[in-house]
Write an enzyme that holds these catalytic residues in place. Structure first.
Site, PDB file in Angstrom:
ATOM      1  N   ASN A  40       6.645  -4.302   5.068  1.00 27.60           N
ATOM      2  CA  ASN A  40       5.770  -4.185   6.236  1.00 27.60           C
ATOM      3  C   ASN A  40       6.549  -4.321   7.546  1.00 27.60           C
ATOM      4  OD1 ASN A  40       6.055  -6.613   4.848  1.00 27.60           O
ATOM      5  ND2 ASN A  40       4.399  -7.593   5.971  1.00 27.60           N
TER       6      ASN A  40
ATOM      7  N   THR B  67       3.282  -5.309  14.146  1.00 28.16           N
ATOM      8  CA  THR B  67       3.566  -5.440  15.574  1.00 28.16           C
ATOM      9  C   THR B  67       4.041  -6.871  15.841  1.00 28.16           C
ATOM     10  OG1 THR B  67       1.822  -3.848  15.995  1.00 28.16           O
ATOM     11  CG2 THR B  67       2.561  -5.143  17.881  1.00 28.16           C
TER      12      THR B  67
ATOM     13  N   TYR C 234       0.818  -1.217   0.000  1.00 25.86           N
ATOM     14  CA  TYR C 234       0.000   0.000   0.000  1.00 25.86           C
ATOM     15  C   TYR C 234       0.853   1.269   0.000  1.00 25.86           C
ATOM     16  CZ  TYR C 234      -4.260  -2.680   0.657  1.00 25.86           C
ATOM     17  OH  TYR C 234      -5.315  -3.535   0.473  1.00 25.86           O
TER      18      TYR C 234
ATOM     19  N   PHE D   7     -11.356  -0.651   6.608  1.00 22.92           N
ATOM     20  CA  PHE D   7     -11.141   0.192   7.799  1.00 22.92           C
ATOM     21  C   PHE D   7     -11.572   1.635   7.571  1.00 22.92           C
ATOM     22  CE2 PHE D   7      -7.411   3.017   7.377  1.00 22.92           C
ATOM     23  CZ  PHE D   7      -6.847   2.566   6.196  1.00 22.92           C
TER      24      PHE D   7
ATOM     25  N   CYS E  63      -1.588   1.581  10.446  1.00 21.08           N
ATOM     26  CA  CYS E  63      -0.599   2.446  11.103  1.00 21.08           C
ATOM     27  C   CYS E  63      -0.903   2.854  12.531  1.00 21.08           C
ATOM     28  CB  CYS E  63      -0.417   3.708  10.270  1.00 21.08           C
ATOM     29  SG  CYS E  63       0.481   3.388   8.768  1.00 21.08           S
ATOM     30  N   PHE E  64      -2.111   3.366  12.770  1.00 18.44           N
ATOM     31  CA  PHE E  64      -2.335   4.055  14.045  1.00 18.44           C
ATOM     32  C   PHE E  64      -1.983   3.184  15.253  1.00 18.44           C
ATOM     33  CE2 PHE E  64      -5.603   7.518  12.652  1.00 18.44           C
ATOM     34  CZ  PHE E  64      -4.612   8.113  11.898  1.00 18.44           C
TER      35      PHE E  64
ATOM     36  N   GLU F 265      -4.715   6.050   3.047  1.00 16.69           N
ATOM     37  CA  GLU F 265      -5.378   5.213   2.053  1.00 16.69           C
ATOM     38  C   GLU F 265      -6.739   5.807   1.707  1.00 16.69           C
ATOM     39  OE1 GLU F 265      -5.183   1.063   3.239  1.00 16.69           O
ATOM     40  OE2 GLU F 265      -3.141   1.408   3.913  1.00 16.69           O
TER      41      GLU F 265
ATOM     42  N   SER G 190       9.298   2.697   5.058  1.00 10.97           N
ATOM     43  CA  SER G 190       8.429   2.080   6.063  1.00 10.97           C
ATOM     44  C   SER G 190       8.513   2.890   7.357  1.00 10.97           C
ATOM     45  CB  SER G 190       8.896   0.665   6.391  1.00 10.97           C
ATOM     46  OG  SER G 190       9.233  -0.044   5.241  1.00 10.97           O
ATOM     47  N   THR G 191       7.424   2.883   8.130  1.00 12.78           N
ATOM     48  CA  THR G 191       7.462   3.546   9.440  1.00 12.78           C
ATOM     49  C   THR G 191       8.239   2.664  10.403  1.00 12.78           C
ATOM     50  OG1 THR G 191       5.292   4.383   8.973  1.00 12.78           O
ATOM     51  CG2 THR G 191       6.026   4.544  11.243  1.00 12.78           C
TER      52      THR G 191
HETATM   53  C1  UDX Z   1      -2.949   7.245   8.506  1.00  5.22           C
HETATM   54  C2  UDX Z   1      -2.413   8.677   8.442  1.00  5.22           C
HETATM   55  O1  UDX Z   1      -3.492   9.593   8.206  1.00  5.22           O
HETATM   56  C3  UDX Z   1      -1.361   8.795   7.347  1.00  5.22           C
HETATM   57  O2  UDX Z   1      -0.784  10.099   7.356  1.00  5.22           O
HETATM   58  C4  UDX Z   1      -0.277   7.748   7.568  1.00  5.22           C
HETATM   59  O3  UDX Z   1       0.657   7.793   6.506  1.00  5.22           O
HETATM   60  C5  UDX Z   1      -0.882   6.368   7.663  1.00  5.22           C
HETATM   61  O4  UDX Z   1      -1.891   6.329   8.687  1.00  5.22           O
HETATM   62  P1  UDX Z   1      -4.710   5.833   7.085  1.00  5.22           P
HETATM   63  O5  UDX Z   1      -4.630   4.879   8.222  1.00  5.22           O
HETATM   64  O6  UDX Z   1      -4.531   5.325   5.704  1.00  5.22           O
HETATM   65  O7  UDX Z   1      -3.619   6.993   7.274  1.00  5.22           O
HETATM   66  O8  UDX Z   1      -6.133   6.577   7.127  1.00  5.22           O
HETATM   67  P2  UDX Z   1      -6.762   7.748   8.028  1.00  5.22           P
HETATM   68  O9  UDX Z   1      -7.556   8.607   7.136  1.00  5.22           O
HETATM   69  O10 UDX Z   1      -5.752   8.429   8.874  1.00  5.22           O
HETATM   70  O11 UDX Z   1      -7.807   6.972   8.952  1.00  5.22           O
HETATM   71  C6  UDX Z   1      -7.385   6.080   9.975  1.00  5.22           C
HETATM   72  C7  UDX Z   1      -8.585   5.572  10.745  1.00  5.22           C
HETATM   73  O12 UDX Z   1      -9.164   6.594  11.548  1.00  5.22           O
HETATM   74  C8  UDX Z   1      -9.726   5.053   9.851  1.00  5.22           C
HETATM   75  O13 UDX Z   1     -10.264   3.880  10.404  1.00  5.22           O
HETATM   76  C9  UDX Z   1     -10.736   6.169   9.867  1.00  5.22           C
HETATM   77  O14 UDX Z   1     -12.043   5.729   9.638  1.00  5.22           O
HETATM   78  C10 UDX Z   1     -10.560   6.671  11.303  1.00  5.22           C
HETATM   79  N1  UDX Z   1     -10.974   8.077  11.482  1.00  5.22           N
HETATM   80  C11 UDX Z   1     -10.317   9.079  10.846  1.00  5.22           C
HETATM   81  C12 UDX Z   1     -12.055   8.359  12.306  1.00  5.22           C
HETATM   82  O15 UDX Z   1     -12.664   7.469  12.898  1.00  5.22           O
HETATM   83  N2  UDX Z   1     -12.423   9.674  12.471  1.00  5.22           N
HETATM   84  C13 UDX Z   1     -11.778  10.699  11.853  1.00  5.22           C
HETATM   85  O16 UDX Z   1     -12.178  11.866  12.067  1.00  5.22           O
HETATM   86  C14 UDX Z   1     -10.694  10.392  11.020  1.00  5.22           C
HETATM   87  P1  ADP Z   2       2.562  -1.314   3.576  1.00  3.50           P
HETATM   88  O1  ADP Z   2       1.147  -0.943   3.901  1.00  3.50           O
HETATM   89  O2  ADP Z   2       3.555  -0.819   4.602  1.00  3.50           O
HETATM   90  O3  ADP Z   2       2.953  -0.978   2.185  1.00  3.50           O
HETATM   91  P2  ADP Z   2       2.190  -4.098   2.781  1.00  3.50           P
HETATM   92  O4  ADP Z   2       2.072  -5.292   3.646  1.00  3.50           O
HETATM   93  O5  ADP Z   2       1.023  -3.664   1.959  1.00  3.50           O
HETATM   94  O6  ADP Z   2       2.657  -2.919   3.760  1.00  3.50           O
HETATM   95  O7  ADP Z   2       3.414  -4.258   1.778  1.00  3.50           O
HETATM   96  C1  ADP Z   2       4.681  -4.684   2.139  1.00  3.50           C
HETATM   97  C2  ADP Z   2       5.221  -5.588   1.033  1.00  3.50           C
HETATM   98  O8  ADP Z   2       6.600  -5.872   1.302  1.00  3.50           O
HETATM   99  C3  ADP Z   2       4.529  -6.945   0.921  1.00  3.50           C
HETATM  100  O9  ADP Z   2       3.975  -7.088  -0.382  1.00  3.50           O
HETATM  101  C4  ADP Z   2       5.652  -7.976   1.174  1.00  3.50           C
HETATM  102  O10 ADP Z   2       5.546  -9.126   0.347  1.00  3.50           O
HETATM  103  C5  ADP Z   2       6.893  -7.174   0.808  1.00  3.50           C
HETATM  104  N1  ADP Z   2       8.129  -7.671   1.436  1.00  3.50           N
HETATM  105  C6  ADP Z   2       8.337  -7.967   2.725  1.00  3.50           C
HETATM  106  N2  ADP Z   2       9.612  -8.372   2.927  1.00  3.50           N
HETATM  107  C7  ADP Z   2      10.233  -8.333   1.719  1.00  3.50           C
HETATM  108  C8  ADP Z   2      11.566  -8.621   1.269  1.00  3.50           C
HETATM  109  N3  ADP Z   2      12.522  -9.013   2.110  1.00  3.50           N
HETATM  110  N4  ADP Z   2      11.834  -8.475  -0.040  1.00  3.50           N
HETATM  111  C9  ADP Z   2      10.873  -8.061  -0.912  1.00  3.50           C
HETATM  112  N5  ADP Z   2       9.609  -7.758  -0.543  1.00  3.50           N
HETATM  113  C10 ADP Z   2       9.288  -7.889   0.755  1.00  3.50           C
END
Ligand code: UDX
Ligand code: ADP
Length: 464
Positions: free
Chosen positions: A86, A89, A10, A331, A269-270, A162, A126-127
């Site tokens: 990725n 946790t 992603y 989500f 992420c969160f 996303e 990655s974070t």
């Molecule tokens: C988040 C951060 O926004 C982004 O900057 C970081 O790179 C990755 O994590 P994401 O998780 O993709 O992005 O979506 P986001 O829009 O932040 O929503 C996260 C969750 O919070 C969702 O489940 C959303 O429905 C929820 N949310 C968000 C609420 O419930 N209320 C709100 O007001 C905003």
């Molecule tokens: P994110 O949301 O952080 O992008 P994802 O799980 O969607 O996380 O994507 C991470 C991708 O990294 C996965 O498609 C996984 O197959 C790939 N990956 C993990 N380890 C390796 C590695 N050692 N070499 C190549 N790809 C990898």
């Protein structure tokens, strides 16, 4: 300039597609060990649902964007290597349930060290926990003695959300680059400067950059947990959480964004990043700081649990053998991602009360829904009891639209705010449901006045 990105998920997929689109002169190779995922990127049905993504990929694919499983070749050719794998946790050992699992990042670093020649800029996308770059640097410098490769390590966290990834990538609030080498920072800044104004490209030291990403996510999640905490109080009083959010959001110091009360935040992420922050604080002996941030996650757990409990309590304290239509499983809207989706936990709690669930989501496939539900029933080591497995098999159906989910149901629960739900014909829907027809809006997106007039018994988040 040639770029390689390890990880076609992603983060890696959309980010690299945007770089390739905006910089046709740069060759961008995105690599992944997952063959299916790479095949999907090269097909008409991308592995990620994200509005606008298909057009961006289409423009660059075959021109200067390539998705492949040949990790070594891409590393060898590249001047700049992004690590976008990725970092879930940890589910085992020390720090289980809190610390980030850095196995995949470390494997990437080791692979780069093994095959690289010449000078490479390695970019953490990655974070990661603060000071991961230190580990990456050590792995790179320890293993490159033979082939004489040299490395600079940068941290360049991705802030896209996303569902709005394309716009976030096109018009980012800021691009953050942390590092020590000015030349490496400049090389990466020059890539983004092709479309992002220079004043929005921030540079910091490595550790500030790593910590800023964790902090941004912690602050955003904290706002959601704060408004969700108030939503519980609104339900107990006669206050309305949307009115409260509007009133406080007009204070320019608070601002109106991220104040939508909901069934709970999800996403990859969160929760992961806050738990990571908590683990870091504990590691440094900052117990009060750790407890402060952990409360954001505990409040979110409470909100998800509270929603399922409210459904049961309202439906005469039993949902056993009652059909409940579930609208939305992702989500948030406009993504097919279900990681940590509140829907998973609400459905799990309802299943444990023996409800029969009919689930509809416009983008999440049935296999994913079932796999998520089974995983949610497992303990930390992933073991699922036979009873729980059976519940998912017998009490869950996945259907093709919201109407089918609602047919013969005692209740509907809205768990994702997909726009299409607002357009449904509710007169038709109530005619197919059992009476009283309950509707639990976990996203406050439906017009409750209209629904009440039609005869629904409606319940919103933070509504008395
Ligand atoms: C988040 C951060 O926004 C982004 O900057 C970081 O790179 C990755 O994590 P994401 O998780 O993709 O992005 O979506 P986001 O829009 O932040 O929503 C996260 C969750 O919070 C969702 O489940 C959303 O429905 C929820 N949310 C968000 C609420 O419930 N209320 C709100 O007001 C905003
Ligand atoms: P994110 O949301 O952080 O992008 P994802 O799980 O969607 O996380 O994507 C991470 C991708 O990294 C996965 O498609 C996984 O197959 C790939 N990956 C993990 N380890 C390796 C590695 N050692 N070499 C190549 N790809 C990898």
């Amino acid at each position: 300039m040639k770029i390689c990105c390890i990880g076609a998920g992603y983060v890696g997929g959309p980010t690299m597609a945007m770089i390739a689109k905006q910089c046709p002169e740069i060759e961008v190779h995105v690599v992944d060990l997952n063959r299916e995922r790479i095949a999907a990127w090269n097909s008409d049905s991308l592995p990620i649902y994200e509005p606008g993504l298909a057009q961006v990929v289409e423009e660059a694919l075959g021109r200067n964007l390539k998705f492949t499983t040949d990790v070594d070749a891409a590393i060898m050719k590249a001047d700049m290597i992004f690590i976008a794998v990725n970092t879930p946790t940890k589910t085992f050992g020390v720090g289980a349930g809190r610390a980030a699992n850095l196995e995949f990042v470390e494997k990437c670093a080791r692979r780069i060290a093994e095959v690289a020649q010449g000078h490479k800029i390695v970019v953490e996308k990655s974070t990661l926990p603060v000071r991961t770059a230190e580990a990456v640097k050590r792995i790179l410098s320890a293993a490159n003695v033979d082939n004489g490769a040299t490395f600079d390590v940068l941290s360049n966290p991705e802030f896209l959300a996303e569902g709005t990834a394309i716009d976030d990538l096109l018009n980012p609030d800021r691009v953050l680059i942390g590092g020590e080498s000015e030349a490496a920072i400049k090389a990466l800044a020059d890539v983004y400067a092709k479309w992002v104004p220079r004043k929005q490209i921030l540079t910091t030291n490595l550790w500030s950059s790593e910590l800023s990403k964790l902090t941004a996510n912690a602050f955003l999640a904290q706002r959601v947990s704060s408004i969700n905490a108030i939503s519980a109080l609104c339900e107990a009083t006669e206050a309305d959480v949307d009115e409260v959010a509007r009133a406080i959001g007009m204070d320019s110091r608070i601002g109106p964004k991220f104040l939508n009360a909901s069934v709970g935040f999800g996403g990859s992420c969160f929760q992961k990043d806050i738990l990571n922050l908590v683990y870091l604080c504990e590691h440094f002996g900052l117990r009060e700081v750790a407890a402060y941030w952990e409360q954001v996650v505990l409040m979110n757990d409470f909100q998800k649990r509270r929603f399922a409990e409210r459904i049961c309590r309202t439906m005469f304290s039993t949902v056993s053998d009652k059909k409940i239509g579930i609208w939305g499983f992702a989500f948030k809207k406009d993504t097919n991602d279900t990681r940590e989706s509140a829907a998973i936990y609400v459905c799990r709690d309802l299943l444990r009360e023996r409800a029969r669930l009919s689930i509809y989501d416009p983008q999440v496939p049935e296999a994913k829904i079932r796999a998520d539900l089974i995983a949610s029933m497992g303990n930390l080591s992933g073991t699922v009891s036979d009873i729980d497995r059976k519940l998912v098999e017998t009490n869950v159906t996945v259907v093709r639209d919201g109407y089918e989910a609602a047919k013969d149901a005692h209740a509907i629960a809205v768990l994702t705010e997909w726009d299409e739900f607002k357009e449904y014909d509710f007169k038709k829907i109530i005619g197919t449901m059992k009476a009283p027809a309950f509707l639990f809006d976990g996203r406050n997106v439906l017009d409750r006045t209209m629904l009440n007039k039609l005869g629904f018994e409606t319940f919103g988040i933070g509504k008395s």
